[in-house]
Every structure is written in C-alpha cells, then in structure tokens.
Design an enzyme around this catalytic site. Structure first.
Site, PDB file in Angstrom:
ATOM      1  N   ASP A  67       0.755  -1.160  -0.045  1.00 34.30           N
ATOM      2  CA  ASP A  67      -0.011  -0.015   0.037  1.00 34.30           C
ATOM      3  C   ASP A  67       0.749   1.286  -0.120  1.00 34.30           C
ATOM      4  OD1 ASP A  67       1.105  -0.419   2.457  1.00 34.30           O
ATOM      5  OD2 ASP A  67      -1.114  -0.613   3.565  1.00 34.30           O
ATOM      6  N   ASN A 136      -7.245  -1.742  14.360  1.00 32.69           N
ATOM      7  CA  ASN A 136      -8.621  -2.113  13.964  1.00 32.69           C
ATOM      8  C   ASN A 136      -8.887  -3.424  13.188  1.00 32.69           C
ATOM      9  OD1 ASN A 136      -7.863  -1.363  11.703  1.00 32.69           O
ATOM     10  ND2 ASN A 136      -9.236   0.430  11.465  1.00 32.69           N
ATOM     11  N   HIS A 138      -7.003  -3.991  10.619  1.00 34.12           N
ATOM     12  CA  HIS A 138      -6.912  -3.897   8.872  1.00 34.12           C
ATOM     13  C   HIS A 138      -5.617  -4.733   8.618  1.00 34.12           C
ATOM     14  CE1 HIS A 138      -4.816   0.283   9.475  1.00 34.12           C
ATOM     15  NE2 HIS A 138      -3.858  -0.770   9.118  1.00 34.12           N
ATOM     16  N   GLU A 143      -9.680  -1.365   5.498  1.00 33.40           N
ATOM     17  CA  GLU A 143     -10.301  -1.284   6.561  1.00 33.40           C
ATOM     18  C   GLU A 143     -11.566  -1.824   6.885  1.00 33.40           C
ATOM     19  OE1 GLU A 143      -8.556   0.651   8.619  1.00 33.40           O
ATOM     20  OE2 GLU A 143      -8.043   2.592   7.803  1.00 33.40           O
TER      21      GLU A 143
HETATM   22  C1  GLP Z   1      -0.320   0.708   8.491  1.00 33.64           C
HETATM   23  C2  GLP Z   1       0.157  -0.168   7.224  1.00 33.64           C
HETATM   24  C3  GLP Z   1      -0.455  -1.551   7.767  1.00 33.64           C
HETATM   25  C4  GLP Z   1       0.430  -1.801   8.952  1.00 33.64           C
HETATM   26  C5  GLP Z   1      -0.353  -1.122  10.010  1.00 33.64           C
HETATM   27  C6  GLP Z   1       0.377  -1.364  11.444  1.00 33.64           C
HETATM   28  O1  GLP Z   1      -1.640   1.050   8.678  1.00 33.64           O
HETATM   29  N1  GLP Z   1      -0.725   0.282   6.185  1.00 33.64           N
HETATM   30  O2  GLP Z   1       0.279  -2.367   6.404  1.00 33.64           O
HETATM   31  O3  GLP Z   1       0.221  -3.204   9.112  1.00 33.64           O
HETATM   32  O4  GLP Z   1      -0.076   0.412   9.793  1.00 33.64           O
HETATM   33  O5  GLP Z   1       1.572  -0.600  11.608  1.00 33.64           O
HETATM   34  P1  GLP Z   1       2.574  -0.981  12.590  1.00 33.64           P
HETATM   35  O6  GLP Z   1       3.374  -2.074  12.439  1.00 33.64           O
HETATM   36  O7  GLP Z   1       3.407   0.074  12.710  1.00 33.64           O
HETATM   37  O8  GLP Z   1       1.996  -1.191  14.077  1.00 33.64           O
END
Ligand code: GLP
Length: 242
Positions: A67, A136, A138, A143
């Site tokens: 993404d 959440n 995702h 989402e």
């Molecule tokens: C973002 C990314 C996800 C990731 C999530 C959690 O929203 N788009 O791919 O898994 O954050 O991030 P973190 O690893 O910093 O908790």
C-alpha cells in the site's frame, strides 16, 4: 493457520527473517510481498544483515508493496516508497527497478490500480507476503467493512482510527493523506504463503478478534484463516488476550 508465539519483538523478527531467507534461497527470483509500519522493521534489519554476511542475494528478487498513502509524493519522507528505500532497499543489492510500491502521485488512480494488479499477475503472483495488523484488524489499508472481501488493488478512505494511529508520523495531522492505494484482500489471498506479524499489547485486541471473532469484513485479518498457508508470528504481549 499456523501460530507461533514468541517471547518478544526480537524473536518475532528473527523467525520471520528465517522464513523469508529460506524462500529467497530456494527461489532466487522470488516475488516478495512487503509491508510498511514499525512491525516488519526488525525483520528487514535481519534480512539486511543476512545479505551483509553473504547468506542471501537480492539481485534477482522482485518486490511488491501492499500500500501507499494517496495522494503523496514518493519523495515525501512519510511516503511508503521513501520508507522502503530507506529502511530496506538501500541496504541490499536489489535492483530498484524490480521494486514496486503503489504510486501515490498518480493522476489516474483507478487505472493505476488495474495496472498494479496486472504487474503482480505478470510475475506469477507473490511467493511470500509479509503482513502487519492494524489496531482495528486492518491488513494493508483494507479497513473494517470498507470494501468487502473481494477487492483487488483499489483506492480506499482511511478510518479515523488509522488516521489517529498514523498521523503521529506527520508534522501535523492535517498533512496526513486521508486516502490510500492498497492491495485488496483478494490480491493478498493470491500470495502463495503469508506471514503475519504482531507485537505488543496494542495489537492484543486485533489478534483476539482475528483468531476468536467471526470471519467478517469488520476484521479484515479474520479472513486470513481461510487461506491455505498462513503463519502468525506473534509475541506474548500481542497474544495476551487469547
Ligand atoms: C499501516 C499499514 C499496515 C500496517 C499497520 C500497522 O496502517 N498500512 O500495513 O500493518 O499500519 O503498523 P505498525 O506495524 O506500525 O503497527
């Protein structure tokens, strides 16, 4: 789903890097599905060390990222392209032309999404996909309930919870893009093997929902239990509500 519970972040990162290294050694032109966020950073560092020690070679590896914010300039230091170059690609002998991150500066996002999906297909799909999990539930930027479970790469609107969690990285919350381009759940499901990582108590609710809740678009990660080859590597804190 295979579940591996480990002591801490470091152990989680080591285990994940071992699995990626095995894939790379078995298939030198493997297609790696990559993610951003803090969670995979330890794994990326481990893989960079393995490269430094001559244990793995990235010269023929191809990568596709999950993404990217939209809109965002790839040169912006909060873009996921910048994140990947800085935290991973610059430490390896990878050809940047073989690394794909959705283009946050495209003027034709819908056409771009179709093109991105066909790039993945032209590679013969992703051999191994790394995923983090949002608070959440995702995955990527899929989402809860937003797009259902059949989406391919698409533009999505970020939820307030995600904006709150990620705006800390921007100089001001107003500067954070409110949309993103993300592979859909269906794109992720095309990966031959999926590794999902979770570390820390802030992920405990999402992990409980993913493993114990109903399979539903309200927790996109819950759908992973339907894939034939998924491994969750999770530390004790993230597993504490099971
Ligand atoms: C973002 C990314 C996800 C990731 C999530 C959690 O929203 N788009 O791919 O898994 O954050 O991030 P973190 O690893 O910093 O908790």
């Amino acid at each position: 789903m295979k579940i591996i519970v480990v002591k801490n972040y470091e152990e989680m990162s080591n285990r994940a890097a071992e699995i990626f290294a095995e894939t790379i050694n078995a298939k030198p032109d493997a297609v790696l599905g990559l993610a951003t966020g803090e969670t995979p950073l330890g794994m990326y560092n481990n893989l960079a060390k393995k490269y430094e020690y001559g244990e793995i070679d990235f010269s023929r590896i191809r990568t596709v990222n999950l993404d990217e914010y939209y809109p965002i300039d790839p040169e912006n230091n909060q873009s996921y392209r910048y994140f990947m170059n800085r935290n991973f690609f610059s430490k390896l002998n990878i050809n940047l032309k073989n690394t794909f991150v959705p283009d946050g500066s495209t003027k034709k996002p819908d056409a771009f999404c179709l093109e991105y999906e066909s790039i993945i297909d032209s590679f013969g799909g992703i051999d191994i996909q790394i995923l983090g999990i949002g608070r959440n539930g995702h995955i990527g930027f899929n989402e809860p309930s937003a797009e259902g479970l059949h989406a391919l790469t698409h533009v999505t609107e970020l939820t307030p919870s995600t904006i709150e969690a990620n705006s800390r990285f921007f100089a001001s919350p107003d500067l954070m893009p409110k949309h993103a381009i993300t592979m859909g759940i269906k794109s992720v499901f095309k990966a031959k093997k999926i590794i999902i990582l979770a570390s820390g108590v802030t992920k405990a609710d999402a992990i409980r929902e993913m493993l114990r809740g109903k399979i539903s678009a309200m927790c996109p990660a819950s759908v992973l239990s339907l894939h034939q080859d998924v491994t969750l590597i999770c530390d004790k804190d993230a597993y504490s509500k099971i």
